[in-house]
Design a protein around this motif. Structure first.
Motif, short mmCIF file in Angstrom:
data_model
loop_
_atom_site.label_atom_id
_atom_site.label_comp_id
_atom_site.label_asym_id
_atom_site.label_seq_id
_atom_site.Cartn_x
_atom_site.Cartn_y
_atom_site.Cartn_z
N VAL A 108 0.84 -1.20 0.00
CA VAL A 108 0.00 0.00 0.00
C VAL A 108 0.87 1.25 0.00
O VAL A 108 0.61 2.20 -0.75
CB VAL A 108 -0.95 0.00 1.21
N ALA A 109 1.91 1.26 0.82
CA ALA A 109 2.80 2.42 0.88
C ALA A 109 3.49 2.65 -0.46
O ALA A 109 3.67 3.80 -0.90
CB ALA A 109 3.83 2.24 1.99
N ILE A 114 4.11 5.97 -5.33
CA ILE A 114 4.10 6.12 -6.78
C ILE A 114 3.13 7.20 -7.21
O ILE A 114 3.46 8.08 -8.02
CB ILE A 114 3.74 4.77 -7.45
N GLN A 115 1.92 7.18 -6.67
CA GLN A 115 0.89 8.14 -7.06
C GLN A 115 1.26 9.56 -6.65
O GLN A 115 1.05 10.51 -7.41
CB GLN A 115 -0.45 7.75 -6.44
N GLY A 186 -2.85 19.69 -0.79
CA GLY A 186 -3.04 20.25 0.54
C GLY A 186 -1.77 20.91 1.05
O GLY A 186 -0.90 21.32 0.27
N ALA A 187 -1.68 21.01 2.37
CA ALA A 187 -0.53 21.67 2.98
C ALA A 187 0.37 20.68 3.71
O ALA A 187 1.20 21.05 4.52
CB ALA A 187 -1.01 22.74 3.96
N GLY A 188 0.18 19.41 3.39
CA GLY A 188 0.91 18.39 4.12
C GLY A 188 2.34 18.17 3.67
O GLY A 188 3.12 17.52 4.37
N GLY A 189 2.73 18.68 2.51
CA GLY A 189 4.07 18.41 2.01
C GLY A 189 4.16 17.02 1.42
O GLY A 189 3.20 16.26 1.45
N THR A 190 5.30 16.69 0.87
CA THR A 190 5.50 15.39 0.22
C THR A 190 6.11 14.41 1.21
O THR A 190 7.26 14.57 1.61
CB THR A 190 6.41 15.52 -1.01
N PRO A 191 5.36 13.38 1.61
CA PRO A 191 5.90 12.43 2.58
C PRO A 191 6.91 11.48 1.95
O PRO A 191 6.83 11.18 0.75
CB PRO A 191 4.66 11.66 3.05
N THR A 192 7.83 11.01 2.74
CA THR A 192 8.78 10.01 2.28
C THR A 192 8.09 8.64 2.29
O THR A 192 7.00 8.47 2.85
CB THR A 192 10.00 9.94 3.20
N PHE A 193 8.75 7.67 1.68
CA PHE A 193 8.19 6.32 1.69
C PHE A 193 8.04 5.81 3.12
O PHE A 193 7.03 5.20 3.47
CB PHE A 193 9.08 5.35 0.90
N LEU A 196 5.02 7.32 4.75
CA LEU A 196 3.81 6.68 4.24
C LEU A 196 3.64 5.30 4.85
O LEU A 196 2.53 4.90 5.24
CB LEU A 196 3.87 6.57 2.72
N ARG A 197 4.72 4.58 4.93
CA ARG A 197 4.65 3.23 5.50
C ARG A 197 4.18 3.26 6.94
O ARG A 197 3.35 2.45 7.35
CB ARG A 197 6.02 2.55 5.41
N GLN A 198 4.68 4.21 7.71
CA GLN A 198 4.28 4.32 9.11
C GLN A 198 2.80 4.67 9.23
O GLN A 198 2.08 4.13 10.08
CB GLN A 198 5.13 5.37 9.83
N ALA A 199 2.34 5.58 8.36
CA ALA A 199 0.93 5.98 8.39
C ALA A 199 0.02 4.80 8.06
O ALA A 199 -1.00 4.57 8.73
CB ALA A 199 0.70 7.12 7.41
N VAL A 200 0.38 4.04 7.03
CA VAL A 200 -0.41 2.88 6.64
C VAL A 200 -0.38 1.82 7.74
O VAL A 200 -1.41 1.20 8.06
CB VAL A 200 0.09 2.29 5.31
N GLU A 201 0.79 1.61 8.31
CA GLU A 201 0.93 0.61 9.37
C GLU A 201 0.04 0.96 10.57
O GLU A 201 -0.65 0.10 11.12
CB GLU A 201 2.39 0.52 9.81
#
Length: 215
Positions: A108-109, A114-115, A186-193, A196-201
């Motif tokens: 998922v991350a 990629i997107q 949005g105003a979140g900035g570009t997250p690193t992989f 993203l992995r931590q958020a999905v986890e």
């Protein structure tokens, strides 16, 4: 490259750079370096041009995201039909290649990464999504395209023991869309992989946890 692909790819770029108002047959001809009237000969109406563009966008997204989803495509289609126990079992069989929840988190991350990093393609999808709310014929195509990404999520979640994989898949997609939207417009900035992995986890850990049996 086929002319239809050139026209659609150019339309995707125009949508990302200029928005829906900037997408015209003439603009596509000029940006693609084609003789005047070329785009009109291929897609005579605006609706036809939008449908061509959406079909091409879906093809490109499937190509980019394929490694994360295709191994569960067959089981997902069966599991998504009703969310029954039998459907979940089919999804579990299709998800045999998913070794653990950690593997699913990575998948998922990776798709989100990629997107988010292909802003051109994702911005164009947002433009088409908004237009689909006003064009029933485009809505039908957009929904069908979306199911090619939503359905595999059902099998992935069934493989991880989800109690309601269909409902959880909808929630996962909504969560993922929110992350992408925040990162791109949005105003979140570009997250690193890793971010993203931590958020999905964190999200999956909460969604898939077993209900408490009490003391």
């Amino acid at each position: 490259m086929k002319r239809s692909e050139l026209v659609a790819d150019t339309a995707i770029t125009l949508l990302a750079e200029r928005g829906m108002r900037g997408l015209t047959h003439r603009a596509v001809d000029e940006a693609a370096g084609l003789p005047p009237g070329s785009t009109s000969n291929l897609a005579r109406t605006r609706a036809a041009l939008l449908e061509l563009t959406l079909s091409r966008l879906t093809e490109l997204e499937m190509r980019a995201l394929g490694p994360a989803y295709t191994s569960t495509q067959a089981g997902a289609q069966a599991g998504a039909q009703a969310g029954t126990k039998a459907g979940a079992q089919v999804g579990t069989q299709a998800g045999d290649q998913v070794d653990s929840q950690a593997s699913m988190v990575d998948r998922v991350a990776e798709g989100l990464h990629i997107q988010i990093n292909d802003r051109r393609r994702t911005l164009a999808r947002y433009e088409l999504a908004l237009e689909a709310t006003r064009r029933p014929e485009l809505r039908e195509i957009y929904d069908a395209a979306g199911s090619r990404f939503r359905d595999p999520a059902v099998a992935l979640l069934a493989a991880q023991g989800s109690r309601d994989p269909v409902r959880h898949a909808r929630q996962l997609v909504a969560f993922s869309e929110g992350l992408m939207f925040d990162a791109i417009v949005g105003a979140g900035g570009t997250p690193t992989f890793e971010e993203l992995r931590q958020a999905v986890e964190d999200f999956l850990a909460g969604m898939l946890r077993r209900p408490s049996r009490g003391p």
